[in-house]
Design a protein around this motif. Structure first.
Motif, PDB file in Angstrom:
ATOM      1  N   LYS A  23      13.327   0.098  10.430  1.00 29.48           N
ATOM      2  CA  LYS A  23      12.483   1.090   9.565  1.00 29.48           C
ATOM      3  C   LYS A  23      11.257   1.307  10.690  1.00 29.48           C
ATOM      4  CE  LYS A  23      13.616  -0.404   4.976  1.00 29.48           C
ATOM      5  NZ  LYS A  23      12.960  -0.952   3.856  1.00 29.48           N
ATOM      6  N   LEU A  24      11.512   2.278  11.498  1.00 30.65           N
ATOM      7  CA  LEU A  24      10.445   2.793  12.735  1.00 30.65           C
ATOM      8  C   LEU A  24       9.204   3.232  12.359  1.00 30.65           C
ATOM      9  CD1 LEU A  24      13.016   4.123  15.219  1.00 30.65           C
ATOM     10  CD2 LEU A  24      12.737   1.944  14.626  1.00 30.65           C
ATOM     11  N   ALA A  25       8.100   2.710  13.024  1.00 27.10           N
ATOM     12  CA  ALA A  25       6.710   3.298  13.042  1.00 27.10           C
ATOM     13  C   ALA A  25       6.735   3.759  14.551  1.00 27.10           C
ATOM     14  CB  ALA A  25       5.695   2.537  12.661  1.00 27.10           C
ATOM     15  N   LEU A  26       6.677   5.029  14.792  1.00 27.57           N
ATOM     16  CA  LEU A  26       6.285   5.705  16.174  1.00 27.57           C
ATOM     17  C   LEU A  26       4.813   5.829  16.478  1.00 27.57           C
ATOM     18  CD1 LEU A  26       9.149   8.325  16.022  1.00 27.57           C
ATOM     19  CD2 LEU A  26       9.425   5.992  16.506  1.00 27.57           C
ATOM     20  N   GLN A  74      15.815   4.448  10.564  1.00 27.28           N
ATOM     21  CA  GLN A  74      15.145   5.091   9.629  1.00 27.28           C
ATOM     22  C   GLN A  74      13.740   5.381  10.112  1.00 27.28           C
ATOM     23  OE1 GLN A  74      15.264   3.256   5.500  1.00 27.28           O
ATOM     24  NE2 GLN A  74      16.841   2.116   6.523  1.00 27.28           N
ATOM     25  N   VAL A  75      13.155   6.295  10.020  1.00 26.21           N
ATOM     26  CA  VAL A  75      11.673   6.699  10.615  1.00 26.21           C
ATOM     27  C   VAL A  75      10.887   6.654   9.576  1.00 26.21           C
ATOM     28  CG1 VAL A  75      10.063   7.923  12.058  1.00 26.21           C
ATOM     29  CG2 VAL A  75      12.584   7.873  12.745  1.00 26.21           C
ATOM     30  N   THR A  76      10.042   5.599   9.379  1.00 33.60           N
ATOM     31  CA  THR A  76       9.194   5.237   8.083  1.00 33.60           C
ATOM     32  C   THR A  76       7.903   6.432   8.310  1.00 33.60           C
ATOM     33  OG1 THR A  76      10.225   2.944   7.939  1.00 33.60           O
ATOM     34  CG2 THR A  76       8.005   3.708   6.859  1.00 33.60           C
ATOM     35  N   CYS A  77       7.397   6.269   9.607  1.00 33.58           N
ATOM     36  CA  CYS A  77       6.170   6.972   9.918  1.00 33.58           C
ATOM     37  C   CYS A  77       6.100   7.390  11.167  1.00 33.58           C
ATOM     38  CB  CYS A  77       5.026   6.381   9.050  1.00 33.58           C
ATOM     39  SG  CYS A  77       4.461   4.880   9.850  1.00 33.58           S
ATOM     40  N   THR A 135      -3.137   4.769  11.023  1.00 34.25           N
ATOM     41  CA  THR A 135      -3.380   3.520  11.280  1.00 34.25           C
ATOM     42  C   THR A 135      -1.854   2.688  10.999  1.00 34.25           C
ATOM     43  OG1 THR A 135      -3.710   2.719   8.944  1.00 34.25           O
ATOM     44  CG2 THR A 135      -5.800   3.605  10.446  1.00 34.25           C
ATOM     45  N   ILE A 136      -1.952   1.419  11.577  1.00 33.11           N
ATOM     46  CA  ILE A 136      -0.826   0.482  11.672  1.00 33.11           C
ATOM     47  C   ILE A 136      -0.874   0.010  10.096  1.00 33.11           C
ATOM     48  CG2 ILE A 136      -0.190  -2.055  12.354  1.00 33.11           C
ATOM     49  CD1 ILE A 136       0.521   0.078  14.586  1.00 33.11           C
ATOM     50  N   THR A 137      -1.993  -0.391   9.490  1.00 32.17           N
ATOM     51  CA  THR A 137      -2.113  -0.741   8.239  1.00 32.17           C
ATOM     52  C   THR A 137      -1.319   0.291   7.245  1.00 32.17           C
ATOM     53  OG1 THR A 137      -4.427  -1.569   8.539  1.00 32.17           O
ATOM     54  CG2 THR A 137      -3.582  -1.338   6.398  1.00 32.17           C
ATOM     55  N   GLU A 138      -1.519   1.465   7.281  1.00 38.93           N
ATOM     56  CA  GLU A 138      -0.716   2.215   6.707  1.00 38.93           C
ATOM     57  C   GLU A 138       0.823   2.417   6.760  1.00 38.93           C
ATOM     58  OE1 GLU A 138      -2.974   6.370   5.913  1.00 38.93           O
ATOM     59  OE2 GLU A 138      -3.582   5.440   8.053  1.00 38.93           O
ATOM     60  N   ALA A 139       1.089   2.073   8.060  1.00 41.92           N
ATOM     61  CA  ALA A 139       2.780   2.119   8.597  1.00 41.92           C
ATOM     62  C   ALA A 139       3.275   0.504   7.866  1.00 41.92           C
ATOM     63  CB  ALA A 139       2.646   1.953  10.095  1.00 41.92           C
ATOM     64  N   LEU A 140       2.569  -0.473   8.013  1.00 40.89           N
ATOM     65  CA  LEU A 140       2.863  -1.722   7.323  1.00 40.89           C
ATOM     66  C   LEU A 140       2.984  -1.517   5.792  1.00 40.89           C
ATOM     67  CD1 LEU A 140       0.922  -4.268   9.383  1.00 40.89           C
ATOM     68  CD2 LEU A 140       3.140  -4.053   9.288  1.00 40.89           C
ATOM     69  N   ALA A 141       2.084  -0.866   5.335  1.00 36.70           N
ATOM     70  CA  ALA A 141       2.157  -0.547   3.658  1.00 36.70           C
ATOM     71  C   ALA A 141       3.459   0.183   3.218  1.00 36.70           C
ATOM     72  CB  ALA A 141       1.030   0.227   3.251  1.00 36.70           C
ATOM     73  N   LEU A 142       3.834   1.065   4.408  1.00 34.99           N
ATOM     74  CA  LEU A 142       5.047   2.037   3.972  1.00 34.99           C
ATOM     75  C   LEU A 142       6.412   1.206   4.243  1.00 34.99           C
ATOM     76  CD1 LEU A 142       3.938   5.378   5.647  1.00 34.99           C
ATOM     77  CD2 LEU A 142       4.157   4.787   2.931  1.00 34.99           C
ATOM     78  N   GLY A 143       6.299  -0.182   4.745  1.00 39.58           N
ATOM     79  CA  GLY A 143       7.323  -1.072   4.975  1.00 39.58           C
ATOM     80  C   GLY A 143       8.198  -0.947   6.351  1.00 39.58           C
ATOM     81  N   ALA A 144       7.410  -0.302   7.245  1.00 36.43           N
ATOM     82  CA  ALA A 144       7.975  -0.268   8.686  1.00 36.43           C
ATOM     83  C   ALA A 144       7.864  -1.835   9.019  1.00 36.43           C
ATOM     84  CB  ALA A 144       6.781   0.355   9.606  1.00 36.43           C
ATOM     85  N   ASP A 145       9.080  -1.817   9.896  1.00 34.72           N
ATOM     86  CA  ASP A 145       9.396  -3.043  10.362  1.00 34.72           C
ATOM     87  C   ASP A 145       9.412  -3.157  11.902  1.00 34.72           C
ATOM     88  OD1 ASP A 145      12.316  -2.365  10.744  1.00 34.72           O
ATOM     89  OD2 ASP A 145      12.854  -3.223   9.237  1.00 34.72           O
ATOM     90  N   THR A 146       9.553  -2.146  12.478  1.00 34.57           N
ATOM     91  CA  THR A 146       9.760  -1.818  14.056  1.00 34.57           C
ATOM     92  C   THR A 146       8.912  -0.992  14.766  1.00 34.57           C
ATOM     93  OG1 THR A 146      12.198  -2.398  13.804  1.00 34.57           O
ATOM     94  CG2 THR A 146      11.419  -1.617  15.774  1.00 34.57           C
ATOM     95  N   LEU A 147       7.865  -1.360  15.582  1.00 34.91           N
ATOM     96  CA  LEU A 147       6.876  -0.418  15.966  1.00 34.91           C
ATOM     97  C   LEU A 147       7.491  -0.011  17.391  1.00 34.91           C
ATOM     98  CD1 LEU A 147       3.905   0.671  16.093  1.00 34.91           C
ATOM     99  CD2 LEU A 147       3.292  -1.551  17.042  1.00 34.91           C
ATOM    100  N   ARG A 200       1.617  -8.939  14.431  1.00 34.08           N
ATOM    101  CA  ARG A 200       0.796 -10.138  13.438  1.00 34.08           C
ATOM    102  C   ARG A 200       1.540  -9.784  11.913  1.00 34.08           C
ATOM    103  NH1 ARG A 200      -5.076 -10.793  15.842  1.00 34.08           N
ATOM    104  NH2 ARG A 200      -4.437 -12.380  17.380  1.00 34.08           N
ATOM    105  N   GLY A 201       1.663  -8.288  11.839  1.00 32.61           N
ATOM    106  CA  GLY A 201       2.208  -8.062  10.412  1.00 32.61           C
ATOM    107  C   GLY A 201       3.684  -8.282   9.988  1.00 32.61           C
ATOM    108  N   GLY A 202       4.485  -8.789  11.079  1.00 37.31           N
ATOM    109  CA  GLY A 202       5.858  -8.985  11.148  1.00 37.31           C
ATOM    110  C   GLY A 202       6.579  -7.973  11.650  1.00 37.31           C
TER     111      GLY A 202
END
Length: 362
Positions: free
Chosen positions: A8-11, A35-38, A66-78, A102-104
């Motif tokens: 689950k990617l965050a770009l 999957q592209v989460t955001c 923000t990264i905070t929003e990406a983590l909230a959407l379930g993104a696991d790969t930055l 730090r968020g995993g």
């Protein structure tokens, strides 16, 4: 390694959705099985990504700030999804990457900077996550000896009038067109984006120059192993992703690509209406027929090598309307006498047919 479909990617693309450095993000959006989460971009947050870029995913991709929003959407790969000159992470992005780790999150790095060697990133990494530096030289590469010419498969190399004009995109679109016609086909990635999409290949700009042509040769021979034999005249096709441009003062990748892949056909990539090299505006782009002849001459090596013909032109018309793109393709075709198509907008069948109709070098 590959970005599998369960990722689950965050770009991370601040100021790149509407800018000129978002090649990594756009490639993953268009072609990755993950999957592209955001998309993370402070400039366009909350806007419609498909409307801004013309890229439509099966599931709509939100733009967040923000990264905070990406983590909230379930993104696991930055993924820092930019390809800036120099390939270095912007300094003000560093704390965001650390926050994601730090968020995993895991980190996929297509930049030149080695993030596995960064103490602050390693310390922020959680036990189940990883950092993947894509731009690495494979071990024990051979020197190039032109062994690719021994293959029976067509080897189609995309070449260009400039950098970042769609060589990878053209190769992938033509690969897809061949697959739809059940022609044995493989994509040979030679850059970080293509490797993330396909899971194989070589990051050519991370390879020492003495081993560059050998690295391309190795990647082509490895890709050929995946191809089942096919009857003639169609045969098998290897689509070799081009890099750089023979016209660009900073480009060195085109020669090892030509020597390493020993191409049988070339597709010339050009941005419609572009008259000079983007980062060196004093370099004027010659008529496309002259550029094609130059690439053909380099391939042939004054008759010492088998040579390859430019059989078609892939015209990047992303900045034009559909009607303008059709007119630009028709005009270019009339001027050059070569089949011309915008492969993203209108598909790759026309250029695929040009490849199949061209006689293989003896």
């Amino acid at each position: 390694m590959q970005l599998s479909s369960n990722r689950k990617l965050a770009l991370l693309m601040h100021d790149a959705v509407l800018g000129t450095s978002g090649k990594m993000g756009f490639g993953l959006l268009r072609y990755s099985d993950a999957q592209v989460t955001c998309v993370i971009d402070q400039v366009t947050a909350g806007q419609d990504l498909a409307a801004l870029t013309g890229i439509c995913r099966p599931t709509p991709v939100p733009i967040v700030a923000t990264i905070t929003e990406a983590l909230a959407l379930g993104a696991d790969t930055l993924v820092p999804a930019i390809a800036p000159a120099g390939g270095i992470l912007p300094g003000d992005w560093r704390q965001e990457v650390i926050q994601g780790l730090r968020g995993g999150m895991s980190l996929v790095n297509g930049l030149h900077e080695r993030m596995t060697e960064a103490t602050d990133f390693r310390e922020a990494l959680t036990p189940d996550a990883f950092i993947w530096d894509v731009r690495q030289e494979p071990p024990e590469l051979p020197n190039g000896l032109g062994r690719a010419q021994e293959l029976s498969a067509r080897r189609v190399l995309t070449v260009g009038t400039d950098m970042a004009i769609g060589k990878m995109t053209t190769s992938l679109e033509l690969h897809r067109a061949a697959q739809r016609k059940n022609i044995p086909s493989a994509f040979v990635a030679t850059g970080q984006i293509g490797i993330c999409i396909s899971g194989a290949g070589i990051a050519l700009d991370a390879v020492r120059v003495d081993f560059a042509s050998g690295g391309v040769e190795w990647a082509v021979l490895e890709a050929a192993k995946s191809l089942p034999p096919a009857p003639r005249p169609a045969g098998e096709i290897l689509w070799v992703e081009g890099q750089g441009s023979l016209l660009h003062p900073a480009s060195t990748a085109w020669l090892p690509l030509i020597r390493g892949s020993m191409p049988t056909q070339l597709i010339l990539c050009h941005r419609a209406g572009q008259e000079s090299v983007m980062r060196a505006a004093w370099v004027k782009i010659p008529p496309l027929r002259a550029v094609a002849a130059l690439y053909e001459a380099v391939c042939a090596g004054a008759g010492a090598l088998p040579g390859a013909r430019v059989v078609g032109i892939a015209l990047n018309c992303a900045h034009l309307t559909d009607d303008q793109a059709r007119a630009a393709c028709a005009q270019t075709e009339a001027q050059t006498g070569l089949p011309t198509q915008d492969v993203v907008r209108f598909g790759g069948d026309k250029l695929l047919e040009a490849v199949l109709c061209d006689k293989m070098p003896s």
